[in-house]
Write an enzyme that holds these catalytic residues in place. Structure first.
Site, PDB file in Angstrom:
ATOM      1  N   CYS A  38      10.278   1.369  -9.683  1.00  0.00           N
ATOM      2  CA  CYS A  38       8.971   1.375  -9.016  1.00  0.00           C
ATOM      3  C   CYS A  38       9.096   1.939  -7.598  1.00  0.00           C
ATOM      4  O   CYS A  38       9.714   1.327  -6.725  1.00  0.00           O
ATOM      5  CB  CYS A  38       8.437  -0.060  -8.988  1.00  0.00           C
ATOM      6  SG  CYS A  38       7.009  -0.329  -7.947  1.00  0.00           S
TER       7      CYS A  38
ATOM      8  N   CYS B 149       7.719  -0.299  -4.874  1.00  0.00           N
ATOM      9  CA  CYS B 149       8.622  -1.441  -4.675  1.00  0.00           C
ATOM     10  C   CYS B 149       9.776  -1.049  -3.756  1.00  0.00           C
ATOM     11  O   CYS B 149      10.159  -1.807  -2.857  1.00  0.00           O
ATOM     12  CB  CYS B 149       9.179  -1.927  -6.010  1.00  0.00           C
ATOM     13  SG  CYS B 149       7.939  -2.553  -7.153  1.00  0.00           S
TER      14      CYS B 149
END
Length: 146
Positions: free
Chosen positions: A73, A76
């Site tokens: 991600c 993230c």
């Protein structure tokens, strides 16, 4: 949470997950674990898994701020350094932890994580707040302290 008094708090060790009793007034004095003798606060987020999560979420008496994330991600990865900066400001009043949703899908499912990054604030084993999306450290700190 009032840490100014001397009432002992139960704090999970970030290294061995042992529960330690620490007077609230001593939280800022770099207490160490009675079992492994490591520092109870490192000013960095800790990696949580199924084995360690409950010690920090349910048995520890300080709030736990969890970042649910995944290595693939991009947002993230963008938020990870900001979350680490927030840990420097929020400990020892709060523990910051990270749960890799790919490695710990049961934890992600337990909290109904549908998008990442998602932060969940837990006190005494109960979710008290949730926020999804990338945030800078200052916003993480402000949100967590509310």
């Amino acid at each position: 949470m009032n840490t100014a008094n001397n009432d002992p708090l139960q704090i999970a060790c970030p290294h061995c997950n042992a529960i330690n009793r620490v007077p609230g007034a001593r939280l800022a004095q770099s207490p160490s674990c009675g079992r492994c003798h490591s520092a109870l606060f490192t000013a960095t987020p800790i990696a949580l898994n199924a084995a360690s999560f409950d010690a920090h979420a349910n048995r520890s008496q300080i709030p736990l701020l969890v970042d649910f994330w995944a290595a693939w991600c991009g947002p993230c990865r963008q938020m990870a350094p900001e979350f680490a900066k927030a840990a420097m400001q929020l400990e020892p009043q709060m523990r910051l932890g990270k749960v890799d949703t790919e490695a710990e899908p049961a934890l992600a499912s337990r909290f109904g994580i549908r998008s990442i990054p998602t932060m969940v604030l837990i006190q005494a084993g109960r979710e008290i707040a949730r926020q999804s999306g990338v945030m800078p450290a200052s916003s993480i700190v402000q949100w967590a302290r509310r």
